[in-house]
Write a protein that holds these residues in place. Structure first.
Motif, PDB file in Angstrom:
ATOM      1  N   GLN A 336       5.219  -7.400  -6.178  1.00 20.22           N
ATOM      2  CA  GLN A 336       5.148  -8.675  -6.889  1.00 20.22           C
ATOM      3  C   GLN A 336       4.349  -8.471  -8.169  1.00 20.22           C
ATOM      4  OE1 GLN A 336       2.790 -11.916  -5.126  1.00 20.22           O
ATOM      5  NE2 GLN A 336       4.535 -13.282  -5.447  1.00 20.22           N
ATOM      6  N   HIS A 337       4.829  -9.050  -9.260  1.00 22.00           N
ATOM      7  CA  HIS A 337       4.092  -8.935 -10.521  1.00 22.00           C
ATOM      8  C   HIS A 337       2.744  -9.622 -10.389  1.00 22.00           C
ATOM      9  CE1 HIS A 337       7.140  -7.035 -12.963  1.00 22.00           C
ATOM     10  NE2 HIS A 337       8.052  -7.888 -12.534  1.00 22.00           N
ATOM     11  N   GLN A 338       1.716  -8.912 -10.806  1.00 19.68           N
ATOM     12  CA  GLN A 338       0.358  -9.446 -10.790  1.00 19.68           C
ATOM     13  C   GLN A 338      -0.264  -9.101 -12.142  1.00 19.68           C
ATOM     14  OE1 GLN A 338      -3.255  -8.018  -8.274  1.00 19.68           O
ATOM     15  NE2 GLN A 338      -2.101  -9.425  -6.972  1.00 19.68           N
ATOM     16  N   GLY A 339      -0.120 -10.009 -13.100  1.00 15.83           N
ATOM     17  CA  GLY A 339      -0.535  -9.705 -14.453  1.00 15.83           C
ATOM     18  C   GLY A 339       0.307  -8.577 -15.006  1.00 15.83           C
ATOM     19  N   ALA A 340      -0.348  -7.518 -15.481  1.00 15.60           N
ATOM     20  CA  ALA A 340       0.361  -6.357 -16.029  1.00 15.60           C
ATOM     21  C   ALA A 340       0.486  -5.246 -15.001  1.00 15.60           C
ATOM     22  CB  ALA A 340      -0.366  -5.847 -17.267  1.00 15.60           C
ATOM     23  N   ALA A 341       0.428  -5.611 -13.725  1.00 11.78           N
ATOM     24  CA  ALA A 341       0.518  -4.618 -12.649  1.00 11.78           C
ATOM     25  C   ALA A 341       1.496  -5.097 -11.591  1.00 11.78           C
ATOM     26  CB  ALA A 341      -0.857  -4.379 -12.040  1.00 11.78           C
ATOM     27  N   LEU A 342       1.782  -4.206 -10.641  1.00 13.84           N
ATOM     28  CA  LEU A 342       2.650  -4.523  -9.511  1.00 13.84           C
ATOM     29  C   LEU A 342       1.834  -4.436  -8.226  1.00 13.84           C
ATOM     30  CD1 LEU A 342       5.799  -2.455 -10.537  1.00 13.84           C
ATOM     31  CD2 LEU A 342       5.658  -4.952 -10.457  1.00 13.84           C
ATOM     32  N   ALA A 343       1.834  -5.505  -7.468  1.00 17.13           N
ATOM     33  CA  ALA A 343       1.068  -5.540  -6.224  1.00 17.13           C
ATOM     34  C   ALA A 343       1.998  -5.334  -5.035  1.00 17.13           C
ATOM     35  CB  ALA A 343       0.349  -6.877  -6.087  1.00 17.13           C
ATOM     36  N   PRO A 344       1.740  -4.329  -4.178  1.00 17.62           N
ATOM     37  CA  PRO A 344       2.543  -4.161  -2.958  1.00 17.62           C
ATOM     38  C   PRO A 344       2.310  -5.340  -2.017  1.00 17.62           C
ATOM     39  CG  PRO A 344       1.229  -2.198  -3.459  1.00 17.62           C
ATOM     40  CD  PRO A 344       0.699  -3.302  -4.306  1.00 17.62           C
ATOM     41  N   ILE A 345       3.398  -5.945  -1.539  1.00 19.66           N
ATOM     42  CA  ILE A 345       3.243  -7.095  -0.641  1.00 19.66           C
ATOM     43  C   ILE A 345       3.887  -6.870   0.722  1.00 19.66           C
ATOM     44  CG2 ILE A 345       2.997  -8.777  -2.502  1.00 19.66           C
ATOM     45  CD1 ILE A 345       5.916  -9.550  -2.073  1.00 19.66           C
ATOM     46  N   ALA A 346       4.718  -5.832   0.865  1.00 17.94           N
ATOM     47  CA  ALA A 346       5.321  -5.556   2.177  1.00 17.94           C
ATOM     48  C   ALA A 346       5.791  -4.116   2.225  1.00 17.94           C
ATOM     49  CB  ALA A 346       6.487  -6.496   2.454  1.00 17.94           C
ATOM     50  N   THR A 347       5.444  -3.443   3.305  1.00 24.51           N
ATOM     51  CA  THR A 347       5.880  -2.064   3.549  1.00 24.51           C
ATOM     52  C   THR A 347       6.211  -1.929   5.026  1.00 24.51           C
ATOM     53  OG1 THR A 347       4.350  -1.246   1.864  1.00 24.51           O
ATOM     54  CG2 THR A 347       5.261   0.374   3.374  1.00 24.51           C
ATOM     55  N   GLY A 348       7.343  -1.334   5.335  1.00 21.09           N
ATOM     56  CA  GLY A 348       7.681  -1.075   6.732  1.00 21.09           C
ATOM     57  C   GLY A 348       8.420  -2.201   7.407  1.00 21.09           C
ATOM     58  N   THR A 349       7.997  -3.445   7.181  1.00 22.90           N
ATOM     59  CA  THR A 349       8.656  -4.610   7.763  1.00 22.90           C
ATOM     60  C   THR A 349       8.775  -5.672   6.680  1.00 22.90           C
ATOM     61  OG1 THR A 349       7.717  -4.158   9.944  1.00 22.90           O
ATOM     62  CG2 THR A 349       8.570  -6.377   9.557  1.00 22.90           C
ATOM     63  N   ARG A 357       9.042 -13.799  -2.032  1.00 19.93           N
ATOM     64  CA  ARG A 357       7.989 -13.653  -3.033  1.00 19.93           C
ATOM     65  C   ARG A 357       8.197 -12.449  -3.938  1.00 19.93           C
ATOM     66  NH1 ARG A 357       3.102 -12.512   0.225  1.00 19.93           N
ATOM     67  NH2 ARG A 357       2.192 -12.130  -1.838  1.00 19.93           N
ATOM     68  N   ALA A 358       8.944 -11.460  -3.493  1.00 15.90           N
ATOM     69  CA  ALA A 358       9.032 -10.178  -4.194  1.00 15.90           C
ATOM     70  C   ALA A 358       9.794 -10.290  -5.509  1.00 15.90           C
ATOM     71  CB  ALA A 358       9.689  -9.143  -3.296  1.00 15.90           C
ATOM     72  N   ASP A 359       9.328  -9.514  -6.493  1.00 16.50           N
ATOM     73  CA  ASP A 359       9.999  -9.407  -7.786  1.00 16.50           C
ATOM     74  C   ASP A 359      10.719  -8.075  -7.934  1.00 16.50           C
ATOM     75  OD1 ASP A 359       8.906 -11.882  -8.895  1.00 16.50           O
ATOM     76  OD2 ASP A 359       6.992 -10.815  -8.985  1.00 16.50           O
ATOM     77  N   ALA A 360      10.208  -7.045  -7.272  1.00 13.51           N
ATOM     78  CA  ALA A 360      10.727  -5.689  -7.472  1.00 13.51           C
ATOM     79  C   ALA A 360      10.528  -4.882  -6.203  1.00 13.51           C
ATOM     80  CB  ALA A 360      10.009  -5.027  -8.653  1.00 13.51           C
ATOM     81  N   PHE A 361      11.082  -3.661  -6.214  1.00  9.34           N
ATOM     82  CA  PHE A 361      10.881  -2.769  -5.080  1.00  9.34           C
ATOM     83  C   PHE A 361      10.899  -1.332  -5.567  1.00  9.34           C
ATOM     84  CE2 PHE A 361      15.429  -2.479  -5.474  1.00  9.34           C
ATOM     85  CZ  PHE A 361      15.764  -1.221  -4.971  1.00  9.34           C
ATOM     86  N   LEU A 362      10.353  -0.459  -4.773  1.00  7.10           N
ATOM     87  CA  LEU A 362      10.486   0.976  -5.020  1.00  7.10           C
ATOM     88  C   LEU A 362      10.687   1.665  -3.682  1.00  7.10           C
ATOM     89  CD1 LEU A 362       7.648   2.524  -4.090  1.00  7.10           C
ATOM     90  CD2 LEU A 362       6.829   1.608  -6.240  1.00  7.10           C
ATOM     91  N   ILE A 363      11.181   2.881  -3.753  1.00  3.51           N
ATOM     92  CA  ILE A 363      11.374   3.685  -2.548  1.00  3.51           C
ATOM     93  C   ILE A 363      10.428   4.874  -2.614  1.00  3.51           C
ATOM     94  CG2 ILE A 363      12.989   5.046  -1.178  1.00  3.51           C
ATOM     95  CD1 ILE A 363      15.242   3.339  -2.238  1.00  3.51           C
ATOM     96  N   VAL A 364       9.548   4.969  -1.634  1.00  4.10           N
ATOM     97  CA  VAL A 364       8.643   6.099  -1.538  1.00  4.10           C
ATOM     98  C   VAL A 364       9.403   7.223  -0.833  1.00  4.10           C
ATOM     99  CG1 VAL A 364       6.435   6.942  -0.680  1.00  4.10           C
ATOM    100  CG2 VAL A 364       6.667   4.543  -1.365  1.00  4.10           C
ATOM    101  N   PRO A 365       9.638   8.362  -1.492  1.00  4.14           N
ATOM    102  CA  PRO A 365      10.387   9.451  -0.848  1.00  4.14           C
ATOM    103  C   PRO A 365       9.691   9.948   0.413  1.00  4.14           C
ATOM    104  CG  PRO A 365      10.151   9.830  -3.214  1.00  4.14           C
ATOM    105  CD  PRO A 365       9.249   8.688  -2.864  1.00  4.14           C
TER     106      PRO A 365
END
Length: 386
Positions: A336-349, A357-365
């Protein structure tokens, strides 16, 4: 490539003895997969589809100089020195023009009507103007030899505006046909509907949506039916676990030349991927959060390949918090965008609340050790506007 599953209780993937890496699963789906052929689609149906080719502009627009402001047309050279204290007089009334009107010959500017006085056959201009003021030159909007659309880019409202300005009624686009088999009951209905909505939002056409009970013969019959009707990608939703009534993979196994069940992915590890007569097949878990994760990791890249889409844009921003790695599993992380940063809001579930709530996602290899807080990461928009 396979990896040993984590112990029970660490997520959906924990029920499998060995998992196929995400990279291997995608390679199986994408190998020798070519973009679908172009179809000519009516403009009102083209929004969001992927443009198949560049449309050359054969005639510049506008075809002649035209006014972009209401007022009087002049030659700028005739207005040199004009002001309210020293107006320039004309004994012939200038041509009045409105936005979109062709410019009269010899005129290269438009002066606002409030700056022109007309009385008793005498016209006085009370301001100067520069050449091109209040007008558009022929070819300024679209030049001959230019292109109206960009191949591999989704058709946008601007593309449609240009196409309509050119007088076109359709555009050549690539629109993969996706067939969906909803395995199970109403509990999995929302997930299957999500897959259909997602595919449509990515410019795909929904070739069919088949509902079938959690019965091996019924699932097989549904697969055969939608394949006979024709599609470019088959997606099954639900019944991918190892429960007593989870028969999706068994129905696929007797029909697929290649099938991998269980992906080293979290969430979404019970997904299956394969090929039936060369056609890519993806079986997604029915639980909403798992279905969304597997859709983003597996379905989205296949749709991109089938539609010939250009590489997606990413945003590179620092993390507002650290992201730990499970080791051996590719993990989707909601951001989720938090100012000029990205805050992780959910991992695993993924809960529906976190997805909302999410704005973006990434995949951790799977081979990554995670990311520290403050580290710059590349993230994809969760859902892109056209």
């Amino acid at each position: 490539m396979t990896t040993q599953a984590p112990p029970e209780g660490t997520g959906t993937a924990g029920v499998f003895a060995a998992l196929t890496s995400l990279e291997t699963a995608l390679a199986l789906l994408l190998e020798k997969l070519e973009p679908v052929g172009a179809v000519d689609l009516a403009l009102d149906l083209s929004l969001g589809a992927v443009a198949a080719e560049a449309l050359p502009v054969a005639q510049g627009l506008p075809v002649a100089d035209e006014a972009t402001a209401d007022g009087f047309a002049f030659s700028a050279a005739d207005l040199v020195g004009a002001s309210s204290y020293s107006p320039v007089a004309f004994f012939t009334e200038p041509r009045r023009v409105e936005v979109g009107c062709p410019m009269p010959g010899g005129c290269d500017c438009v002066l606002d009507a409030s700056l022109v006085e007309c009385r008793d056959g005498l016209v006085e201009a009370m301001a100067e103007a520069f050449p091109g003021q209040g007008m558009r030159r022929a070819g300024d909007d679209l030049r001959v030899g230019g292109s109206a659309t960009t191949p591999g880019r989704r058709v946008s409202p601007i593309d449609l505006l240009i196409a309509r300005r050119l007088g076109r009624t359709s555009l050549p686009v690539r629109r993969p046909r996706v067939a969906i088999v909803n395995v199970g009951n109403d509990r999995h209905g929302p997930s299957a509907a999500f897959v259909a909505d997602f595919a449509a939002s990515e410019g795909a056409a929904i070739a069919a949506i088949a509902m079938t009970p959690r019965d091996l013969a019924a699932i097989g019959a549904a697969i055969d039916r939608v394949l006979a009707d024709g599609c470019d990608l088959l997606v099954l939703v639900g019944g991918t676990g190892r429960g007593a009534k989870d028969h999706t993979v068994a129905a696929l196994k007797s029909r697929a030349e290649t099938l991998r069940h269980g992906v080293a992915l979290r969430p979404g590890g019970s997904a299956a991927v394969g090929r039936i007569a060369g056609l890519p097949v993806i079986a997604l878990p029915g639980t909403p959060g798992e279905a969304v994760a597997a859709t983003l990791a597996l379905l989205r890249p296949v749709l991109d390949r089938l539609s010939g889409r250009r590489q997606r844009l990413t945003s590179t921003l620092p993390l507002a918090g650290k992201i730990a790695s499970s080791g051996g599993l590719a993990e989707l992380v909601l951001l989720q965008h938090q100012g000029a940063a990205l805050a992780p809001i959910a991992t695993g579930t993924f809960s529906l609340e976190s997805l909302g709530r999410a704005d973006a996602f990434l995949i951790v290899p799977g081979a990554s050790e995670g990311f520290a807080a403050g580290m710059a990461v590349e993230a994809f928009a969760l859902f892109e506007a056209v």
